[in-house]
Design a protein around this motif. Structure first.
Motif, PDB file in Angstrom:
ATOM      1  N   PRO A 145       0.645  -1.209  -0.056  1.00 54.83           N
ATOM      2  CA  PRO A 145      -0.054   0.016  -0.054  1.00 54.83           C
ATOM      3  C   PRO A 145       0.894   1.428   0.086  1.00 54.83           C
ATOM      4  O   PRO A 145       0.125   2.170  -0.335  1.00 54.83           O
ATOM      5  N   GLY A 146       2.106   1.214   0.206  1.00 55.51           N
ATOM      6  CA  GLY A 146       2.951   2.604   0.207  1.00 55.51           C
ATOM      7  C   GLY A 146       3.682   2.398  -0.951  1.00 55.51           C
ATOM      8  O   GLY A 146       4.319   3.412  -1.219  1.00 55.51           O
ATOM      9  N   ARG A 147       3.187   1.756  -2.142  1.00 55.33           N
ATOM     10  CA  ARG A 147       3.918   1.748  -3.465  1.00 55.33           C
ATOM     11  C   ARG A 147       2.878   1.628  -4.500  1.00 55.33           C
ATOM     12  O   ARG A 147       2.754   0.750  -5.306  1.00 55.33           O
ATOM     13  N   ILE A 148       1.839   2.607  -4.539  1.00 57.56           N
ATOM     14  CA  ILE A 148       0.751   2.536  -5.645  1.00 57.56           C
ATOM     15  C   ILE A 148       0.837   3.501  -6.442  1.00 57.56           C
ATOM     16  O   ILE A 148       1.223   4.652  -6.457  1.00 57.56           O
ATOM     17  N   ALA A 149       0.738   3.216  -7.813  1.00 54.23           N
ATOM     18  CA  ALA A 149       0.858   4.394  -8.978  1.00 54.23           C
ATOM     19  C   ALA A 149      -0.448   3.996  -9.788  1.00 54.23           C
ATOM     20  O   ALA A 149      -0.885   2.795  -9.658  1.00 54.23           O
ATOM     21  N   LEU A 150      -0.701   5.039 -10.696  1.00 51.42           N
ATOM     22  CA  LEU A 150      -1.956   4.865 -11.436  1.00 51.42           C
ATOM     23  C   LEU A 150      -1.449   4.792 -12.828  1.00 51.42           C
ATOM     24  O   LEU A 150      -0.309   5.512 -13.310  1.00 51.42           O
ATOM     25  N   MET A 151      -2.278   4.202 -13.622  1.00 49.51           N
ATOM     26  CA  MET A 151      -2.027   4.222 -14.969  1.00 49.51           C
ATOM     27  C   MET A 151      -3.561   4.054 -15.877  1.00 49.51           C
ATOM     28  O   MET A 151      -4.349   3.720 -15.477  1.00 49.51           O
ATOM     29  N   GLY A 152      -3.657   4.686 -17.077  1.00 50.01           N
ATOM     30  CA  GLY A 152      -4.639   4.836 -17.796  1.00 50.01           C
ATOM     31  C   GLY A 152      -4.336   4.953 -19.250  1.00 50.01           C
ATOM     32  O   GLY A 152      -3.403   5.636 -19.576  1.00 50.01           O
ATOM     33  N   HIS A 153      -5.294   4.535 -20.000  1.00 50.90           N
ATOM     34  CA  HIS A 153      -5.461   5.011 -21.415  1.00 50.90           C
ATOM     35  C   HIS A 153      -6.623   5.834 -21.664  1.00 50.90           C
ATOM     36  O   HIS A 153      -7.836   5.249 -21.277  1.00 50.90           O
ATOM     37  N   SER A 154      -6.308   6.793 -22.518  1.00 54.29           N
ATOM     38  CA  SER A 154      -7.486   7.841 -23.164  1.00 54.29           C
ATOM     39  C   SER A 154      -8.373   8.357 -22.071  1.00 54.29           C
ATOM     40  O   SER A 154      -7.762   8.867 -21.056  1.00 54.29           O
ATOM     41  N   ALA A 155      -9.512   7.871 -21.990  1.00 54.04           N
ATOM     42  CA  ALA A 155     -10.440   8.367 -20.811  1.00 54.04           C
ATOM     43  C   ALA A 155      -9.832   8.123 -19.590  1.00 54.04           C
ATOM     44  O   ALA A 155     -10.096   8.607 -18.445  1.00 54.04           O
ATOM     45  N   GLY A 156      -9.295   6.796 -19.459  1.00 57.35           N
ATOM     46  CA  GLY A 156      -9.043   6.289 -18.122  1.00 57.35           C
ATOM     47  C   GLY A 156      -7.682   6.919 -17.902  1.00 57.35           C
ATOM     48  O   GLY A 156      -7.481   7.175 -16.471  1.00 57.35           O
ATOM     49  N   ALA A 157      -6.774   7.593 -18.726  1.00 48.75           N
ATOM     50  CA  ALA A 157      -5.724   8.401 -18.262  1.00 48.75           C
ATOM     51  C   ALA A 157      -6.185   9.774 -17.845  1.00 48.75           C
ATOM     52  O   ALA A 157      -5.538  10.321 -16.954  1.00 48.75           O
ATOM     53  N   TYR A 158      -7.404  10.143 -18.357  1.00 51.29           N
ATOM     54  CA  TYR A 158      -7.886  11.346 -17.858  1.00 51.29           C
ATOM     55  C   TYR A 158      -8.300  11.231 -16.405  1.00 51.29           C
ATOM     56  O   TYR A 158      -8.269  11.959 -15.438  1.00 51.29           O
ATOM     57  N   ASN A 159      -9.018   9.970 -15.960  1.00 52.40           N
ATOM     58  CA  ASN A 159      -9.263   9.606 -14.798  1.00 52.40           C
ATOM     59  C   ASN A 159      -8.231   9.700 -13.821  1.00 52.40           C
ATOM     60  O   ASN A 159      -8.160  10.210 -12.662  1.00 52.40           O
ATOM     61  N   ALA A 160      -7.193   8.970 -14.123  1.00 50.43           N
ATOM     62  CA  ALA A 160      -5.965   8.861 -13.437  1.00 50.43           C
ATOM     63  C   ALA A 160      -5.172  10.271 -13.222  1.00 50.43           C
ATOM     64  O   ALA A 160      -4.813  10.588 -12.084  1.00 50.43           O
ATOM     65  N   ALA A 161      -5.111  11.197 -14.286  1.00 49.94           N
ATOM     66  CA  ALA A 161      -4.753  12.405 -14.055  1.00 49.94           C
ATOM     67  C   ALA A 161      -5.332  13.534 -12.900  1.00 49.94           C
ATOM     68  O   ALA A 161      -4.845  14.096 -12.159  1.00 49.94           O
ATOM     69  N   MET A 162      -6.687  13.215 -13.118  1.00 46.89           N
ATOM     70  CA  MET A 162      -7.776  14.025 -12.281  1.00 46.89           C
ATOM     71  C   MET A 162      -7.294  13.718 -10.741  1.00 46.89           C
ATOM     72  O   MET A 162      -7.393  14.406  -9.848  1.00 46.89           O
ATOM     73  N   LEU A 163      -7.144  12.189 -10.426  1.00 47.00           N
ATOM     74  CA  LEU A 163      -7.140  11.870  -9.213  1.00 47.00           C
ATOM     75  C   LEU A 163      -5.640  12.406  -8.561  1.00 47.00           C
ATOM     76  O   LEU A 163      -5.431  12.525  -7.178  1.00 47.00           O
ATOM     77  N   ALA A 164      -4.551  12.426  -9.633  1.00 50.27           N
ATOM     78  CA  ALA A 164      -3.269  12.822  -8.999  1.00 50.27           C
ATOM     79  C   ALA A 164      -3.036  14.465  -8.974  1.00 50.27           C
ATOM     80  O   ALA A 164      -2.560  14.869  -8.205  1.00 50.27           O
ATOM     81  N   LEU A 165      -3.882  15.229  -9.704  1.00 52.22           N
ATOM     82  CA  LEU A 165      -3.866  16.655  -9.644  1.00 52.22           C
ATOM     83  C   LEU A 165      -4.752  17.364  -8.857  1.00 52.22           C
ATOM     84  O   LEU A 165      -4.187  18.320  -8.335  1.00 52.22           O
ATOM     85  N   ASP A 166      -5.727  16.675  -8.567  1.00 50.23           N
ATOM     86  CA  ASP A 166      -6.822  17.441  -7.910  1.00 50.23           C
ATOM     87  C   ASP A 166      -7.133  16.645  -6.576  1.00 50.23           C
ATOM     88  O   ASP A 166      -7.674  15.496  -6.493  1.00 50.23           O
ATOM     89  N   PRO A 167      -6.588  17.040  -5.424  1.00 53.96           N
ATOM     90  CA  PRO A 167      -6.781  15.993  -4.208  1.00 53.96           C
ATOM     91  C   PRO A 167      -8.068  15.987  -3.639  1.00 53.96           C
ATOM     92  O   PRO A 167      -7.984  14.857  -2.916  1.00 53.96           O
ATOM     93  N   GLN A 168      -8.877  16.690  -4.087  1.00 52.24           N
ATOM     94  CA  GLN A 168     -10.178  16.705  -3.494  1.00 52.24           C
ATOM     95  C   GLN A 168     -10.943  15.230  -3.640  1.00 52.24           C
ATOM     96  O   GLN A 168     -11.782  14.684  -3.007  1.00 52.24           O
TER      97      GLN A 168
END
Length: 308
Positions: A145-168
Motif C-alpha cells: 500500500p505504500g507503493r501505488i501508482a496509477l495508469m490509464g489509457h485515453s479516458a482512463g488516463a484522464y481519470n488517473a490524472a484528475m486523481l493525481a492533480l486534484d486532491p479533492q
C-alpha cells in the motif's frame, strides 16, 4: 508451423489494417491472441468481480505474477481503461493485467460508471473509490500500500490524472492523495476545451460550469506525483498537444513530467503495444514499467502506516 500460420491468419483477421480500433470486442480478441501466442504464462487472475462499492459497475479484477508468494508486498498499479467515458469493461483488459503482472506488479483493473447513466464527476469518484479500496486492502493480496501508482489509457488516463492533480477526489473517498506515487498516462485528454458539441466529452461533462473544472491541466501543480505522459504522433482521436501541454504546465509549476511521443503510433496502438503480439510497434511496456519501477522504488511510511 500450422499453428503459427493459424495464429498469423487470426491476427490479420482480428487486427488487419494496423489494428485501428480497440472496442470491447477488439480488446477481448487481444486477450485471446495473447494466449494463443503462448504469452499467458507468468501471470494469473488472483481476484475477479471484487466490489469496491455498491453499484453494478463498481467492481475490480486483480492480476498478479505467477511467482507471487504469501507475504510478498509488490508494487501496485491501478489501471483505468479508456472508451470515451461511455464504453469499456475490465474483462476486456486482461492483456494489460497480464503484461504488467509479468513485470512484477500487482495490477488492479476497476470498472467505473459510464455515460449515459453517469456523468462528470461520477467516473472520477469511482476511480477514487477503487484507488482508496486498493490502498486499504491490497496488503492482504500481495501488494504494497505504500507503493501505488496509477495508469490509464485515453479516458482512463484522464481519470488517473484528475486523481493525481486534484486532491479533492481521494479526500472525498476518505483516502490520502499522497498514496499516489506516480501516473502513467497513455494518449490522455488533459486540455481539450472547448468541448466538441455533441462529442463524447460534451456528453460526459458538457454541463459543468465553469468548464475549466473538468480539465486536468487546470490543476497542474509543482507538488503533484511524477507523471509519464505518452502519446503517438499519429493520434487523431486525442491530439498529442494534450500530453505536450500538460507536461509543459507541470514543468512550469516546478513539478516532474516526462513526455514521450511515439512515431507512427495512433490512439489505440499505444495501448495495444502492451499486448505481446504488438510490442514490436514501440517500447511502451518497457518504458512505462521503467518509470513505474522508479516511482514505486521506495515505500511511503505514512501510506503504509495508514493501511495497517
Amino acid at each position: 508451423m500450422i499453428k503459427f500460420l493459424f495464429i498469423v491468419v487470426l491476427l490479420v483477421l482480428l487486427f488487419g489494417g494496423g489494428a485501428r480500433m480497440i472496442v470491447a470486442g477488439g480488446a477481448k480478441s487481444l486477450n485471446m491472441a495473447d494466449k494463443l501466442l503462448g504469452q499467458g504464462d507468468g501471470a494469473r487472475l488472483l481476484l475477479a468481480d471484487q466490489p469496491y462499492g455498491r453499484g453494478p459497475r463498481q467492481s475490480l479484477d486483480i492480476w498478479v505474477p505467477d511467482s507471487l508468494n504469501e507475504g510478498d508486498r509488490l508494487p501496485v498499479v491501478v489501471f483505468f481503461y479508456g472508451g470515451g467515458w461511455d464504453s469499456g469493461e475490465r474483462g476486456s483488459y486482461g492483456f494489460v493485467g497480464r503484461a504488467l503482472a509479468r513485470q512484477g506488479f500487482v495490477v488492479v483493473i476497476p470498472d467505473y460508471r459510464l455515460v449515459p447513466k453517469a456523468h462528470w464527476p461520477d467516473f472520477i469518484e469511482d476511480s477514487a473509490a477503487a484507488t482508496a479500496w486498493t490502498h486499504e486492502h491490497i496488503a492482504k493480496l500481495g501488494g504494497d500500500p505504500g507503493r501505488i501508482a496509477l495508469m490509464g489509457h485515453s479516458a482512463g488516463a484522464y481519470n488517473a490524472a484528475m486523481l493525481a492533480l486534484d486532491p479533492q477526489w481521494l479526500r472525498a473517498a476518505k483516502s490520502d492523495p499522497s498514496i499516489i506515487r506516480g501516473v502513467v498516462g497513455l494518449a490522455g485528454p488533459y486540455d481539450f476545451l472547448p468541448l466538441e458539441k455533441g462529442g463524447r466529452g460534451d456528453r460526459a461533462m458538457g454541463k459543468v460550469r465553469p468548464a475549466e473544472r473538468t480539465q486536468p491541466i487546470h490543476f497542474a501543480r509543482g507538488d503533484a506525483p511524477p507523471l509519464w505522459l505518452a502519446t503517438g504522433d499519429e493520434d487523431e482521436v486525442v491530439r498529442p498537444r494534450n500530453s505536450r501541454n500538460l507536461a509543459a504546465a507541470i514543468e512550469r509549476a516546478g513539478g516532474s513530467a516526462a513526455l514521450r511521443i511515439y512515431p507512427g503510433m495512433g490512439h489505440t496502438g499505444i495501448v495495444m503495444a502492451l499486448a505481446a503480439p504488438f510490442r514490436n510497434r514501440g517500447p511502451v511496456l518497457e518504458e512505462a514499467t521503467d518509470f513505474l519501477r522508479g516511482v514505486t522504488a521506495r515505500r511511503v511510511a505514512s501510506a503504509t502506516k495508514a493501511a495497517q
